[in-house]
Design an enzyme around this catalytic site. Structure first.
Site, PDB file in Angstrom:
ATOM      1  N   SER A 212       0.840  -1.196   0.000  1.00  0.00           N
ATOM      2  CA  SER A 212       0.000   0.000   0.000  1.00  0.00           C
ATOM      3  C   SER A 212       0.880   1.253   0.000  1.00  0.00           C
ATOM      4  CB  SER A 212      -0.864  -0.039   1.268  1.00  0.00           C
ATOM      5  OG  SER A 212      -2.065   0.637   1.096  1.00  0.00           O
ATOM      6  N   PRO A 213       0.445   2.319  -0.659  1.00  0.00           N
ATOM      7  CA  PRO A 213       1.269   3.535  -0.636  1.00  0.00           C
ATOM      8  C   PRO A 213       1.416   4.066   0.788  1.00  0.00           C
ATOM      9  CG  PRO A 213      -0.894   3.951  -1.635  1.00  0.00           C
ATOM     10  CD  PRO A 213      -0.784   2.487  -1.429  1.00  0.00           C
TER      11      PRO A 213
ATOM     12  N   TYR B 243      -8.268  14.122   1.231  1.00  0.00           N
ATOM     13  CA  TYR B 243      -7.448  14.982   0.378  1.00  0.00           C
ATOM     14  C   TYR B 243      -8.288  15.550  -0.769  1.00  0.00           C
ATOM     15  CZ  TYR B 243      -3.901  13.066   3.379  1.00  0.00           C
ATOM     16  OH  TYR B 243      -3.197  12.717   4.505  1.00  0.00           O
TER      17      TYR B 243
ATOM     18  N   ARG C 145       0.964  -1.273   7.231  1.00  0.00           N
ATOM     19  CA  ARG C 145       1.729  -1.481   8.465  1.00  0.00           C
ATOM     20  C   ARG C 145       2.259  -2.901   8.585  1.00  0.00           C
ATOM     21  NH1 ARG C 145      -3.061   1.084  11.870  1.00  0.00           N
ATOM     22  NH2 ARG C 145      -4.113   0.005  10.161  1.00  0.00           N
TER      23      ARG C 145
ATOM     24  N   ARG D 233      -7.974   5.295  -5.508  1.00  0.00           N
ATOM     25  CA  ARG D 233      -8.233   4.958  -4.106  1.00  0.00           C
ATOM     26  C   ARG D 233      -9.343   5.865  -3.592  1.00  0.00           C
ATOM     27  NH1 ARG D 233      -4.972   3.516   1.311  1.00  0.00           N
ATOM     28  NH2 ARG D 233      -4.075   1.959  -0.065  1.00  0.00           N
TER      29      ARG D 233
ATOM     30  N   LEU E  47      -6.066  -3.253   8.039  1.00  0.00           N
ATOM     31  CA  LEU E  47      -6.029  -4.270   9.083  1.00  0.00           C
ATOM     32  C   LEU E  47      -6.186  -5.685   8.532  1.00  0.00           C
ATOM     33  CD1 LEU E  47      -7.795  -2.448  12.057  1.00  0.00           C
ATOM     34  CD2 LEU E  47      -5.364  -2.893  11.726  1.00  0.00           C
TER      35      LEU E  47
ATOM     36  N   CYS F 198       3.201   7.339   2.797  1.00  0.00           N
ATOM     37  CA  CYS F 198       3.962   8.587   2.884  1.00  0.00           C
ATOM     38  C   CYS F 198       5.155   8.392   3.797  1.00  0.00           C
ATOM     39  CB  CYS F 198       3.091   9.678   3.510  1.00  0.00           C
ATOM     40  SG  CYS F 198       1.853  10.327   2.420  1.00  0.00           S
TER      41      CYS F 198
ATOM     42  N   ALA G 109       1.941   8.497  -1.632  1.00  0.00           N
ATOM     43  CA  ALA G 109       1.203   9.646  -2.161  1.00  0.00           C
ATOM     44  C   ALA G 109       2.213  10.687  -2.624  1.00  0.00           C
ATOM     45  CB  ALA G 109       0.295  10.227  -1.082  1.00  0.00           C
TER      46      ALA G 109
ATOM     47  N   GLN H  99       1.218   6.567  -6.493  1.00  0.00           N
ATOM     48  CA  GLN H  99      -0.048   7.207  -6.145  1.00  0.00           C
ATOM     49  C   GLN H  99       0.109   8.717  -6.319  1.00  0.00           C
ATOM     50  OE1 GLN H  99      -1.410   7.517  -2.012  1.00  0.00           O
ATOM     51  NE2 GLN H  99      -3.311   6.532  -2.609  1.00  0.00           N
TER      52      GLN H  99
HETATM   53  C1  LIG Z   1       3.212   5.194   7.424  1.00  0.00           C
HETATM   54  C2  LIG Z   1       1.929   5.229   6.635  1.00  0.00           C
HETATM   55  C3  LIG Z   1       1.815   6.080   5.543  1.00  0.00           C
HETATM   56  C4  LIG Z   1       0.655   6.077   4.761  1.00  0.00           C
HETATM   57  N1  LIG Z   1       0.599   6.840   3.629  1.00  0.00           N
HETATM   58  C5  LIG Z   1      -0.421   6.665   2.763  1.00  0.00           C
HETATM   59  C6  LIG Z   1      -0.372   7.229   1.472  1.00  0.00           C
HETATM   60  O1  LIG Z   1       0.618   7.820   1.056  1.00  0.00           O
HETATM   61  N2  LIG Z   1      -1.461   7.064   0.670  1.00  0.00           N
HETATM   62  C7  LIG Z   1      -2.552   6.342   1.064  1.00  0.00           C
HETATM   63  O2  LIG Z   1      -3.509   6.225   0.307  1.00  0.00           O
HETATM   64  N3  LIG Z   1      -2.595   5.750   2.260  1.00  0.00           N
HETATM   65  C8  LIG Z   1      -1.543   5.882   3.105  1.00  0.00           C
HETATM   66  N4  LIG Z   1      -1.550   5.223   4.294  1.00  0.00           N
HETATM   67  C9  LIG Z   1      -2.651   4.289   4.561  1.00  0.00           C
HETATM   68  C10 LIG Z   1      -2.268   2.874   4.132  1.00  0.00           C
HETATM   69  O3  LIG Z   1      -1.946   2.812   2.758  1.00  0.00           O
HETATM   70  C11 LIG Z   1      -3.354   1.857   4.469  1.00  0.00           C
HETATM   71  O4  LIG Z   1      -4.506   2.139   3.724  1.00  0.00           O
HETATM   72  C12 LIG Z   1      -3.703   1.874   5.952  1.00  0.00           C
HETATM   73  O5  LIG Z   1      -2.533   1.944   6.755  1.00  0.00           O
HETATM   74  C13 LIG Z   1      -4.480   0.614   6.333  1.00  0.00           C
HETATM   75  O6  LIG Z   1      -3.759  -0.541   5.982  1.00  0.00           O
HETATM   76  P1  LIG Z   1      -2.890  -1.392   7.066  1.00  0.00           P
HETATM   77  O7  LIG Z   1      -3.856  -1.773   8.174  1.00  0.00           O
HETATM   78  O8  LIG Z   1      -2.375  -2.563   6.303  1.00  0.00           O
HETATM   79  O9  LIG Z   1      -1.825  -0.497   7.589  1.00  0.00           O
HETATM   80  C14 LIG Z   1      -0.416   5.227   5.105  1.00  0.00           C
HETATM   81  C15 LIG Z   1      -0.304   4.415   6.237  1.00  0.00           C
HETATM   82  C16 LIG Z   1       0.844   4.384   6.975  1.00  0.00           C
HETATM   83  C17 LIG Z   1       0.942   3.437   8.141  1.00  0.00           C
END
Ligand SMILES: Cc1cc2nc3c(=O)[nH]c(=O)nc-3n(C[C@H](O)[C@H](O)[C@H](O)COP(=O)(O)O)c2cc1C
Length: 370
Positions: free
Chosen positions: A23-24, A183, A325, A231, A302, A26, A58, A101
């Site tokens: 997943s993207p 956003y 994560r 997204r 999650l 930042c 992003a 992204q």
């Molecule tokens: C460090 C970090 C940076 C993130 N940056 C972005 C991002 O750049 N673009 C985006 O759409 N979601 C971003 N997210 C959200 C994740 O892509 C993801 O949708 C969210 O963490 C839920 O998934 P997970 O439970 O596997 O972490 C970010 C999440 C984390 C933890």
């Protein structure tokens, strides 16, 4: 039974050997929008995770579209060139496909990095004027954004298209438009942030208009065989806000315009959100979009266990599964999932001695020229 998570899938010209997506995320680690050695380490490591598709974070299409001063960007030759060594290294050492992204932070721009609190920077602290569909701030007490005029909308459309062309020049495999998490594009979709009375606000059709224009501009800017996804936040988790029914209308419109996938996330537009958090809590959104529109979906949120990811794909809830994560915590998650599901995964030859004996066959040993 053969694993479905580790079955191939094709998005236009991109063939993926499995359905695991990074997943993207930042990183807030750039200067003037430029990637650097952190991105090489971070993305390089995740390119060896076993995931078939790796999204670059992003990435702002113009400087004012950054969440923080340290966001990655793709708005000029310098930001484009800075990604070259990162992508070269990934291509040399990994078979993963790379997506990017593209984003504009809208009224959520001009903030501190999260580890410094993430709050809005005042002008005196080096902040900048944010923009949005309407002059409504995200949080009480924040500087209201400037409501975009028609010339601004044109500029931002062109910025998205220009960044997409830079992504093509960089050899990036696919583009995801960030229309989630509060956003800019999400701000147009949601009645909470979009109070416009012109052709870009009011009815659902009008709130869809600017994000769809952006999609069309990007679709037209890249080769026809390049996949593009979006997204979305499938719900604002606020009564009277953006919700799943509206998301389905958006997905239908995107499908007819040539979208290749929807990533189903949620929330981010309002501090009043009441999120029903839990394992795989956004998967039902991916499932509804997939079943009701026929578009491919990426489930995210999650999802941490291989069996769960497998069940999501096998049960037809989503075509791909993204982890954020979970992959930071275990950057070999794809290997471990392949081992757990008795599948195989690509790994670089330097690491072929890694698997414990019981998983000796987990690597698809495809020699690569280094
Ligand atoms: C460090 C970090 C940076 C993130 N940056 C972005 C991002 O750049 N673009 C985006 O759409 N979601 C971003 N997210 C959200 C994740 O892509 C993801 O949708 C969210 O963490 C839920 O998934 P997970 O439970 O596997 O972490 C970010 C999440 C984390 C933890």
């Amino acid at each position: 039974m053969a694993s479905r998570l580790f079955s191939p899938v094709t998005l236009r010209r991109v063939s993926l050997p499995n359905r695991i997506v990074v997943s993207p995320m930042c990183q807030y680690s750039s200067q003037d929008g430029r990637a650097n050695d952190w991105h090489l380490i971070h993305l390089g490591g995740l390119a060896l995770s076993g995931a078939a598709l790796l999204f670059i974070e992003a990435t702002a299409v113009e400087p004012d579209g950054r969440i923080t001063h340290s966001d990655l960007g793709l708005w000029n030759n310098e930001t484009e060139q800075a990604l070259v060594p990162v992508l070269d290294a990934i291509r040399r050492h990994s078979s993963t496909s790379v997506g990017i992204q593209l984003s504009h932070a809208g009224r959520k721009a001009s903030c501190r990095v999260p580890w410094e609190g993430g709050t809005q920077l005042s002008m005196a602290e080096g902040g900048w004027e944010t923009v949005a569909p309407s002059a409504v701030p995200q949080n009480d007490g924040e500087r209201p954004p400037k409501a975009l005029n028609v010339a601004d909308l044109e500029r931002i459309r062109e910025a998205f298209a220009a960044s997409a062309q830079r992504a093509v020049r960089l050899g990036i495999d696919g583009v995801e438009l960030h229309a989630a998490h509060g956003y800019l594009l999400h701000e147009f979709l949601s009645p909470i942030s979009n109070r416009r009375t012109d052709a870009y606000g009011g009815s659902l059709e009008r709130r869809l208009r600017f994000p769809l224009e952006i999609f069309d501009a990007v679709r037209a800017a890249v080769p026809a065989d390049m996949p593009i996804g979006v997204r979305v936040s499938a719900t604002d988790w606020v009564d009277g806000g953006w919700d799943l029914d509206q998301t389905l209308a958006l997905a239908d419109a995107l499908k007819s315009r040539g979208a290749d996938w929807i990533t189903a996330s949620s929330g981010g537009i309002s501090p009043r959100q009441q999120i029903a958090l839990g394992t795989g809590y956004q998967v039902p959104f991916a499932e509804a979009i997939r079943r009701q529109t026929g578009l491919a979906t990426i489930a995210v949120g999650l999802i941490t266990e291989p069996d769960h990811a497998e069940a999501i794909v096998a049960g037809g809830q989503a075509d791909l599964v993204a982890l954020a994560r979970g992959l930071l915590y275990d950057p070999r998650w794809g290997w471990h999932a392949a081992a757990a599901l008795r599948a195989t995964v690509d790994a670089p030859p330097q690491y072929w001695r890694a698997p414990p004996r019981e998983h000796a066959g987990v690597f698809r040993r495809q020699p690569r020229s280094v």
